[in-house]
Design a protein around this motif. Structure first.
Motif, PDB file in Angstrom:
ATOM      1  N   SER A   1       0.834  -1.209   0.000  1.00 31.93           N
ATOM      2  CA  SER A   1       0.000   0.000   0.000  1.00 31.93           C
ATOM      3  C   SER A   1       0.865   1.254   0.000  1.00 31.93           C
ATOM      4  N   VAL A   2       1.964   1.237   0.742  1.00 33.51           N
ATOM      5  CA  VAL A   2       2.874   2.389   0.747  1.00 33.51           C
ATOM      6  C   VAL A   2       3.449   2.609  -0.649  1.00 33.51           C
ATOM      7  N   VAL A   3       3.849   1.531  -1.306  1.00 29.44           N
ATOM      8  CA  VAL A   3       4.416   1.649  -2.647  1.00 29.44           C
ATOM      9  C   VAL A   3       3.403   2.244  -3.609  1.00 29.44           C
ATOM     10  N   ARG A   4       2.175   1.759  -3.557  1.00 34.06           N
ATOM     11  CA  ARG A   4       1.149   2.250  -4.479  1.00 34.06           C
ATOM     12  C   ARG A   4       0.752   3.688  -4.170  1.00 34.06           C
ATOM     13  N   THR A   5       1.043   4.167  -2.958  1.00 34.08           N
ATOM     14  CA  THR A   5       0.638   5.515  -2.567  1.00 34.08           C
ATOM     15  C   THR A   5       1.717   6.555  -2.852  1.00 34.08           C
ATOM     16  N   VAL A   6       2.972   6.239  -2.529  1.00 36.36           N
ATOM     17  CA  VAL A   6       4.026   7.251  -2.663  1.00 36.36           C
ATOM     18  C   VAL A   6       4.430   7.465  -4.117  1.00 36.36           C
ATOM     19  N   PHE A   7       4.242   6.449  -4.962  1.00 35.13           N
ATOM     20  CA  PHE A   7       4.557   6.610  -6.386  1.00 35.13           C
ATOM     21  C   PHE A   7       3.282   7.034  -7.101  1.00 35.13           C
ATOM     22  N   THR A   8       3.187   8.321  -7.370  1.00 34.07           N
ATOM     23  CA  THR A   8       1.966   8.865  -7.964  1.00 34.07           C
ATOM     24  C   THR A   8       1.940   8.728  -9.478  1.00 34.07           C
ATOM     25  N   LYS A   9       3.108   8.577 -10.117  1.00 33.21           N
ATOM     26  CA  LYS A   9       3.151   8.403 -11.560  1.00 33.21           C
ATOM     27  C   LYS A   9       2.987   6.933 -11.911  1.00 33.21           C
ATOM     28  N   LYS A  10       2.196   6.672 -12.936  1.00 33.08           N
ATOM     29  CA  LYS A  10       1.865   5.305 -13.294  1.00 33.08           C
ATOM     30  C   LYS A  10       3.103   4.497 -13.654  1.00 33.08           C
ATOM     31  N   GLU A  11       4.038   5.107 -14.410  1.00 30.93           N
ATOM     32  CA  GLU A  11       5.224   4.366 -14.827  1.00 30.93           C
ATOM     33  C   GLU A  11       6.098   3.990 -13.623  1.00 30.93           C
TER      34      GLU A  11
ATOM     35  N   GLN B   1       5.124   3.708 -10.527  1.00 25.79           N
ATOM     36  CA  GLN B   1       4.402   2.760  -9.692  1.00 25.79           C
ATOM     37  C   GLN B   1       4.550   1.344 -10.233  1.00 25.79           C
ATOM     38  N   ALA B   2       4.415   1.203 -11.552  1.00 25.56           N
ATOM     39  CA  ALA B   2       4.561  -0.126 -12.151  1.00 25.56           C
ATOM     40  C   ALA B   2       5.979  -0.660 -11.954  1.00 25.56           C
ATOM     41  N   THR B   3       6.974   0.219 -12.110  1.00 21.41           N
ATOM     42  CA  THR B   3       8.360  -0.203 -11.903  1.00 21.41           C
ATOM     43  C   THR B   3       8.603  -0.633 -10.466  1.00 21.41           C
ATOM     44  N   ALA B   4       8.086   0.149  -9.511  1.00 24.71           N
ATOM     45  CA  ALA B   4       8.288  -0.162  -8.095  1.00 24.71           C
ATOM     46  C   ALA B   4       7.619  -1.472  -7.711  1.00 24.71           C
ATOM     47  N   ILE B   5       6.392  -1.692  -8.185  1.00 25.28           N
ATOM     48  CA  ILE B   5       5.701  -2.940  -7.868  1.00 25.28           C
ATOM     49  C   ILE B   5       6.430  -4.126  -8.483  1.00 25.28           C
ATOM     50  N   GLY B   6       6.956  -3.943  -9.697  1.00 27.75           N
ATOM     51  CA  GLY B   6       7.728  -5.014 -10.313  1.00 27.75           C
ATOM     52  C   GLY B   6       8.993  -5.337  -9.535  1.00 27.75           C
ATOM     53  N   ILE B   7       9.657  -4.288  -9.023  1.00 26.66           N
ATOM     54  CA  ILE B   7      10.859  -4.514  -8.218  1.00 26.66           C
ATOM     55  C   ILE B   7      10.496  -5.199  -6.897  1.00 26.66           C
ATOM     56  N   CYS B   8       9.340  -4.854  -6.341  1.00 26.03           N
ATOM     57  CA  CYS B   8       8.880  -5.541  -5.121  1.00 26.03           C
ATOM     58  C   CYS B   8       8.753  -7.041  -5.359  1.00 26.03           C
ATOM     59  N   GLY B   9       8.132  -7.398  -6.470  1.00 25.57           N
ATOM     60  CA  GLY B   9       8.007  -8.816  -6.795  1.00 25.57           C
ATOM     61  C   GLY B   9       9.356  -9.474  -6.995  1.00 25.57           C
ATOM     62  N   ALA B  10      10.270  -8.740  -7.628  1.00 26.23           N
ATOM     63  CA  ALA B  10      11.611  -9.289  -7.846  1.00 26.23           C
ATOM     64  C   ALA B  10      12.357  -9.485  -6.526  1.00 26.23           C
ATOM     65  N   ILE B  11      12.209  -8.523  -5.605  1.00 31.71           N
ATOM     66  CA  ILE B  11      12.867  -8.650  -4.301  1.00 31.71           C
ATOM     67  C   ILE B  11      12.314  -9.852  -3.546  1.00 31.71           C
ATOM     68  N   TRP B  12      10.990  -9.992  -3.560  1.00 35.79           N
ATOM     69  CA  TRP B  12      10.349 -11.106  -2.856  1.00 35.79           C
ATOM     70  C   TRP B  12      10.782 -12.442  -3.461  1.00 35.79           C
ATOM     71  N   SER B  13      10.724 -12.546  -4.784  1.00 36.96           N
ATOM     72  CA  SER B  13      11.106 -13.795  -5.446  1.00 36.96           C
ATOM     73  C   SER B  13      12.594 -14.075  -5.266  1.00 36.96           C
ATOM     74  N   GLY B  14      13.418 -13.024  -5.396  1.00 36.66           N
ATOM     75  CA  GLY B  14      14.850 -13.231  -5.232  1.00 36.66           C
ATOM     76  C   GLY B  14      15.210 -13.657  -3.826  1.00 36.66           C
ATOM     77  N   ALA B  15      14.533 -13.064  -2.826  1.00 37.76           N
ATOM     78  CA  ALA B  15      14.792 -13.465  -1.445  1.00 37.76           C
ATOM     79  C   ALA B  15      14.382 -14.904  -1.197  1.00 37.76           C
ATOM     80  N   ALA B  16      13.242 -15.294  -1.767  1.00 38.17           N
ATOM     81  CA  ALA B  16      12.820 -16.692  -1.633  1.00 38.17           C
ATOM     82  C   ALA B  16      13.805 -17.627  -2.325  1.00 38.17           C
ATOM     83  N   ALA B  17      14.414 -17.150  -3.419  1.00 33.84           N
ATOM     84  CA  ALA B  17      15.366 -17.989  -4.140  1.00 33.84           C
ATOM     85  C   ALA B  17      16.644 -18.216  -3.348  1.00 33.84           C
ATOM     86  N   ILE B  18      17.129 -17.179  -2.676  1.00 33.00           N
ATOM     87  CA  ILE B  18      18.389 -17.323  -1.947  1.00 33.00           C
ATOM     88  C   ILE B  18      18.170 -17.757  -0.500  1.00 33.00           C
ATOM     89  N   GLY B  19      16.908 -17.894  -0.082  1.00 32.48           N
ATOM     90  CA  GLY B  19      16.620 -18.324   1.281  1.00 32.48           C
ATOM     91  C   GLY B  19      17.292 -19.642   1.644  1.00 32.48           C
TER      92      GLY B  19
END
Length: 582
Positions: free
Chosen positions: A151-161, A163-181
């Motif tokens: 919710s913080v990510v979707r709120t602080v990034f007011t520009k659509k581009e 916001q999409a980049t930040a959400i994509g990086i969030c998914g990458a961080i989550w997946s990457g962390a699960a990969a190296i866990g």
């Protein structure tokens, strides 16, 4: 068939935001955002998201050590893994509403605090039950962190581009962390005691809390936002009861009375939850969203893939340590290609979706996952490092692509104000599938191991030695050298049989899913058209959505007043018309 309009129900309306005291107005919010730096806020959130991903997979390589150190049975070992994801899946929908109610920063810091305390308890646990309880509290903390962070990510990034980049990086961080866990867990186990797997969370959490308080601003809250705590408890209790029933059925000595009782209680709780959802204006989970074919299909695909992936990864991590004798760190490296390739696929799938189309890419991705699972099970498994690396990478690419498409399919059916609920639905489907996958795989392996294990008549072992390979290794330490060799040989044969059974079952599930989705897409042209109409790669408004109701200054689509069976958008479900194969 179009969605039928439900009869009106007398439901008290949700209080508007303007009527709530102590709430920032909508005109104050843009100026409030001007004082924050979005990427600094994102940096504060990155550590929290990485912690959630790491704790989802860090125990995959630590279970053999934990079970030997704590004397845990197979059932307790599975609860150590499942308690985390089960509590997170059950509480995630309710905590999303609670985050809106009390404020995202407060919810985020509260979740981090719970995660920190639970990590300390887990690190210094001295009984299996204590560790299971600590893992449950870790799941509670994760359920509070995840919706607040997004919710913080979707709120602080007011520009659509952005916001999409930040959400994509969030998914990458989550997946990457699960990969190296698993790799992190293996390295810690080789150099420290097993509690370091959890203790490493504490300094990262303290840093995340400090940065969050420093860089994340106070966002407007809605004290009148409904939070159905009763529904949250019902959902969690129902999932626990159903999982307990499943474990009772798959035990070596199945406890059928316990299975019937637990299944009955779980089903009754879920029925109560459904009735409660129909009688409230703000249900915990909007089950009417499943009327949209893409939502149902996306959730089903996410559930099955989560189930198969978790079962395969659990069985493989056990085999690498208990049969091949690999160290925990090497075990993590060995299974890294699955998560690593899945991470790569999540970056590549967006551009490919705009070229090939969602429905065609879904079929190709499922075919790739099926091919990878089949080649690994029947060709690559124990055929050398190169063969396993190739087949596991192929499987990981397919899984990552399928999960990205399933998420896109679910989100494409939700109106803008229901996007958060749709995202929670996809996360719950995957987490629940993974939880059940580990539970079924572990219980089935224990049952097969008990039935296949043939010990010499002259050797007697404790009853719990037949509970699993790790329990047998503990018991043989008291035998003579020649007896140890005989028992270990029989144990390895029985454990290998259980591993092969789980791999075959996971491969069969992916194959059945591939065939089922292929048949749906082939014999249902309206479903294919629905995929293309909801292609997110296009910015064009979809008929019947809020984009055609003034948000983008477009005239509303004409609606026949006499036609009440096909509303432009189901006001009760918040989803687009389910005109395909409803």
């Amino acid at each position: 068939m179009a969605l039928r309009q439900q009869p009106a129900r007398h439901i008290p309306p949700e209080a508007p935001l303007e009527a709530c005291p102590n709430t920032l107005s909508s005109t104050d919010f843009p100026d409030h955002l001007m004082t924050c730096r979005p990427w600094l806020c994102f940096a504060a959130l990155s550590g929290a998201l990485a912690l959630i991903g790491i704790d989802m997979t860090v125990l995959n390589v630590a279970l053999p050590h934990l079970s030997m150190q704590l004397g845990a049975s197979t059932s307790e070992k599975l609860w150590m893994v499942n308690a985390y994801s089960l509590l997170m899946a059950g509480l995630l929908p309710g905590f999303g509403a609670l985050s809106d109610r009390i404020g995202h920063r407060k919810m985020l810091c509260s979740g981090l605090f719970v995660f920190c305390i639970a990590s300390l308890i887990a690190a210094f646990s001295f009984t299996p039950s204590m560790l299971i309880a600590a893992r449950g509290f870790l799941g509670i903390g994760a359920a509070a962190i995840l919706p607040a962070a997004l919710s913080v990510v979707r709120t602080v990034f007011t520009k659509k581009e952005q916001q999409a980049t930040a959400i994509g990086i969030c998914g990458a961080i989550w997946s990457g962390a699960a990969a190296i866990g698993p790799v992190i867990g293996g390295l810690l186990l080789e150099n420290f005691w097993w509690g370091a797997v959890f203790l490493i969370n504490v300094p990262l959490i303290l840093i995340s809390i400090t940065l969050s308080l420093r860089w994340i601003p106070r966002f407007p809250s809605n004290p009148c936002r409904p939070w159905d705590v009763v529904a949250s408890v019902l959902l969690t209790a129902g999932l626990i009861a159903l999982l307990f029933a499943l474990k009772s059925a798959f035990k070596p000595n199945a406890d059928w009375p316990m299975f019937i009782g637990s299944a009955t209680v779980g089903a009754a709780i879920i029925v109560l939850l459904l009735k409660r959802a129909r009688s409230t204006a703000a249900p915990l989970i909007n089950f009417y969203m499943f009327r949209a074919p893409l939502v149902s299909l996306g959730a089903f695909v996410a559930f099955v893939m989560g189930f198969a992936f978790a079962a395969l990864q659990y069985a493989l991590s056990q085999e690498l340590q208990l049969i091949r004798g690999l160290s925990p760190s090497l075990t993590g490296v060995q299974i890294l290609p699955i998560a690593g390739a899945s991470l790569v696929a999540s970056f590549l799938i967006g551009p490919m979706m705009s070229r090939l189309g969602m429905e065609r890419l879904l079929a190709i991705s499922l075919g790739l996952a099926t091919l990878g699972a089949s080649l690994f099970t029947y060709v690559g498994f124990r055929s050398g490092a190169l063969a396993e690396l190739t087949t596991l990478s192929m499987l990981g690419l397919g899984i990552g692509a399928v999960m990205s498409i399933a998420s896109t399919a679910i989100l494409s059916c939700a109106s803008q104000d229901r996007a958060g609920a749709a995202a929670s639905l996809e996360a719950i489907s995957y987490e629940l599938g993974g939880t059940l996958g580990i539970a079924v795989a572990g219980s089935a392996m224990a049952r097969i191991y008990d039935r296949v294990l043939m010990l010499p008549p002259s050797i007697t072992l404790p009853v719990n030695a037949r509970d699993g390979m790790d329990q047998t290794l503990i018991a043989v330490a008291k035998l003579k050298p020649d007896e140890q060799i005989a028992v270990l040989s029989a144990a390895q044969s029985a454990f290998s049989a259980s591993i092969y059974s789980v791999l075959h079952g996971a491969t069969l599930m992916v194959l059945v899913l591939f065939v089922a989705v292929g048949l749906i897409l082939f014999f249902c042209p309206r479903m294919r058209a629905f995929f293309r109409a909801d292609d997110l790669s296009s910015d064009r408004p979809v008929p019947g959505t809020k984009a055609n109701r003034g948000i983008q200054n477009e005239a509303p689509a004409p609606v026949d007043p006499a036609n009440t069976s096909a509303p432009a958008e189901d006001l009760e479900t918040g989803v687009r018309p389910a005109s395909a194969c409803a």
